[in-house]
Design an enzyme around this catalytic site. Sequence first.
Site, PDB file in Angstrom:
ATOM      1  N   ARG A 140      12.030   4.058  -0.301  1.00  0.00           N
ATOM      2  CA  ARG A 140      11.519   4.417  -1.647  1.00  0.00           C
ATOM      3  C   ARG A 140      12.118   5.737  -2.170  1.00  0.00           C
ATOM      4  NH1 ARG A 140       9.551  -0.147  -0.931  1.00  0.00           N
ATOM      5  NH2 ARG A 140       7.490  -0.796  -1.621  1.00  0.00           N
ATOM      6  N   SER A 171       1.568  -0.988  -4.995  1.00  0.00           N
ATOM      7  CA  SER A 171       1.193  -0.002  -3.967  1.00  0.00           C
ATOM      8  C   SER A 171       1.035   1.362  -4.629  1.00  0.00           C
ATOM      9  CB  SER A 171       2.300   0.127  -2.923  1.00  0.00           C
ATOM     10  OG  SER A 171       2.522  -1.092  -2.281  1.00  0.00           O
ATOM     11  N   GLU A 174       3.039   6.793  -4.414  1.00  0.00           N
ATOM     12  CA  GLU A 174       4.343   6.240  -4.802  1.00  0.00           C
ATOM     13  C   GLU A 174       4.427   6.271  -6.335  1.00  0.00           C
ATOM     14  OE1 GLU A 174       5.219   2.306  -3.128  1.00  0.00           O
ATOM     15  OE2 GLU A 174       6.449   1.883  -4.863  1.00  0.00           O
TER      16      GLU A 174
HETATM   17  N1  EPU Z   1      -3.297  -4.064   5.883  1.00  0.00           N
HETATM   18  C1  EPU Z   1      -4.661  -4.062   6.147  1.00  0.00           C
HETATM   19  N2  EPU Z   1      -5.520  -3.908   5.093  1.00  0.00           N
HETATM   20  C2  EPU Z   1      -5.081  -3.789   3.812  1.00  0.00           C
HETATM   21  C3  EPU Z   1      -3.698  -3.784   3.552  1.00  0.00           C
HETATM   22  C4  EPU Z   1      -2.826  -3.926   4.622  1.00  0.00           C
HETATM   23  O1  EPU Z   1      -5.089  -4.159   7.282  1.00  0.00           O
HETATM   24  O2  EPU Z   1      -5.925  -3.658   2.921  1.00  0.00           O
HETATM   25  C5  EPU Z   1      -2.376  -4.265   7.025  1.00  0.00           C
HETATM   26  C6  EPU Z   1      -1.735  -5.665   6.977  1.00  0.00           C
HETATM   27  O3  EPU Z   1      -2.516  -6.600   7.620  1.00  0.00           O
HETATM   28  C7  EPU Z   1      -0.411  -5.431   7.668  1.00  0.00           C
HETATM   29  C8  EPU Z   1      -0.058  -3.993   7.278  1.00  0.00           C
HETATM   30  O4  EPU Z   1      -1.268  -3.362   6.889  1.00  0.00           O
HETATM   31  O5  EPU Z   1      -0.587  -5.459   9.061  1.00  0.00           O
HETATM   32  C9  EPU Z   1       0.976  -3.968   6.154  1.00  0.00           C
HETATM   33  O6  EPU Z   1       0.476  -4.637   5.005  1.00  0.00           O
HETATM   34  P1  EPU Z   1       1.456  -5.434   3.997  1.00  0.00           P
HETATM   35  O7  EPU Z   1       2.354  -6.322   4.752  1.00  0.00           O
HETATM   36  O8  EPU Z   1       0.588  -6.010   2.938  1.00  0.00           O
HETATM   37  O9  EPU Z   1       2.401  -4.331   3.412  1.00  0.00           O
HETATM   38  P2  EPU Z   1       2.193  -2.825   2.950  1.00  0.00           P
HETATM   39  O10 EPU Z   1       2.815  -1.926   3.944  1.00  0.00           O
HETATM   40  O11 EPU Z   1       0.756  -2.587   2.624  1.00  0.00           O
HETATM   41  C10 EPU Z   1       4.495  -2.754   1.685  1.00  0.00           C
HETATM   42  C11 EPU Z   1       5.007  -2.352   0.333  1.00  0.00           C
HETATM   43  C12 EPU Z   1       4.682  -3.414  -0.718  1.00  0.00           C
HETATM   44  C13 EPU Z   1       5.334  -4.705  -0.285  1.00  0.00           C
HETATM   45  C14 EPU Z   1       4.778  -5.083   1.101  1.00  0.00           C
HETATM   46  C15 EPU Z   1       5.430  -6.320   1.662  1.00  0.00           C
HETATM   47  C16 EPU Z   1       4.960   0.080   0.302  1.00  0.00           C
HETATM   48  C17 EPU Z   1       4.290   1.299  -0.226  1.00  0.00           C
HETATM   49  N3  EPU Z   1       4.417  -1.069  -0.050  1.00  0.00           N
HETATM   50  O12 EPU Z   1       3.067  -2.800   1.596  1.00  0.00           O
HETATM   51  O13 EPU Z   1       5.258  -3.007  -1.942  1.00  0.00           O
HETATM   52  O14 EPU Z   1       5.074  -5.743  -1.201  1.00  0.00           O
HETATM   53  O15 EPU Z   1       5.049  -4.005   2.038  1.00  0.00           O
HETATM   54  O16 EPU Z   1       6.732  -6.007   2.083  1.00  0.00           O
HETATM   55  O17 EPU Z   1       5.956   0.201   1.010  1.00  0.00           O
HETATM   56  C18 EPU Z   1       4.836  -1.941  -4.035  1.00  0.00           C
HETATM   57  O18 EPU Z   1       5.653  -1.086  -3.700  1.00  0.00           O
HETATM   58  O19 EPU Z   1       4.240  -1.903  -5.147  1.00  0.00           O
HETATM   59  C19 EPU Z   1       4.492  -3.014  -3.107  1.00  0.00           C
HETATM   60  C20 EPU Z   1       3.551  -3.902  -3.361  1.00  0.00           C
END
Ligand code: EPU
Length: 338
Positions: free
Chosen positions: A165, A237, A333
């Site tokens: 990012r 996010s 972000e």
């Molecule tokens: N998780 C939870 N509870 C929640 C959310 C997440 O336990 O409420 C756990 C999930 O189960 C998983 C881990 O946290 O084990 C990661 O969650 P997820 O795969 O949903 O991804 P993220 O790290 O929360 C990032 C990006 C997203 C992108 C997703 C998928 C960032 C800041 N965010 O989210 O990007 O869609 O990965 O690759 O890096 C965005 O930037 O607007 C965005 C949506």
Amino acid sequence: MITIEKQYSLLSHNTFGFNVKTDTFIEYSSTDDLKQILCDKELLNGPYLHIGSGSNLLFTSDYKGTILHSKIQGIEVTENTNDYVLVKVGAGVEWDNFVAHCVSQGWAGVENLSLIPGEVGASAVQNIGAYGVEAKDLITQVDAVEIATAKECVFSNAECNYSYRQSIFKSELKNKFIVTYVTYKLSKNAAFNLEYGNIKAELEKYPEISLATIRQAIIAIRDSKLPDPKIEGNAGSFFMNPIIPRSQFMELQKQFPGIPFYDIDEDRVKVPAGWMIDKCGWKGKTLGHVGVHSKQALVLVNKGNATGDEIVNLSREIQASVKKLFNIEIHPEVNFIS
Ligand code: EPU
């Protein structure tokens, strides 16, 4: 073409859905238009801000200045070989239209980035990423105009200093350049990227694995987790996932054995902020006009008639509770604009 509006509502230019105004709003549709605007000292004589589609912005008040927005269009193949294409894309092209075009042409690379809101210019500034792919893996060149001199410049991928990012346009060169075109390298021999999270499981619902079904699967996963900004204002996010020393992570893992993580390198680990916010009990909570999305705790939502300040206050409370429980600082972000 250049269009100039006064006392213009930004309602359709921020996905949080705040009805804030800007003193002046300028749109342009070519590099020459942009250079003309930058050379006109009367037009840009106060504070100004260049926006994309406003999917990463949080306005806390009316904007006392000028907002610039690119409408530069075009998806042009600049090199075509048996293995790959180079495609030069206008900064004002809607990101997901570009992804849909690539998938329909059989060009692989961006399909995991389906349905990310925003425009192509921002993809190069923000280094957007999802489901195991980042824009930096595919960008070969960024064309930009220097604000101070109105001169055109070309940046190679290496010159953009990309990391999670992050890019040079958000750090050393912040507010110094405006991106006009981004060139993407897409593969004709599709090597699919299916390792992240539940992509493989989702794909089992489809008869085959192709660019089109991967796009459908990614859209289905996103739709199931992320709120539609047209229904509940949000900016995806809200926080970045923090990167912490491995030693600190090992200590945390003793306390929270189920903690998810992504390896960055030998010494550093990325921890999902959404998981930590969830563990702090925020998921699905509403505070007045704002809240934390019930299916993904990383997303803060406007429940209707919220102000930017209410979102800011909620984000501070969340930061404080994550700090208290995990001793980790999380950072937005989303860009706060006042
Ligand atoms: N998780 C939870 N509870 C929640 C959310 C997440 O336990 O409420 C756990 C999930 O189960 C998983 C881990 O946290 O084990 C990661 O969650 P997820 O795969 O949903 O991804 P993220 O790290 O929360 C990032 C990006 C997203 C992108 C997703 C998928 C960032 C800041 N965010 O989210 O990007 O869609 O990965 O690759 O890096 C965005 O930037 O607007 C965005 C949506």
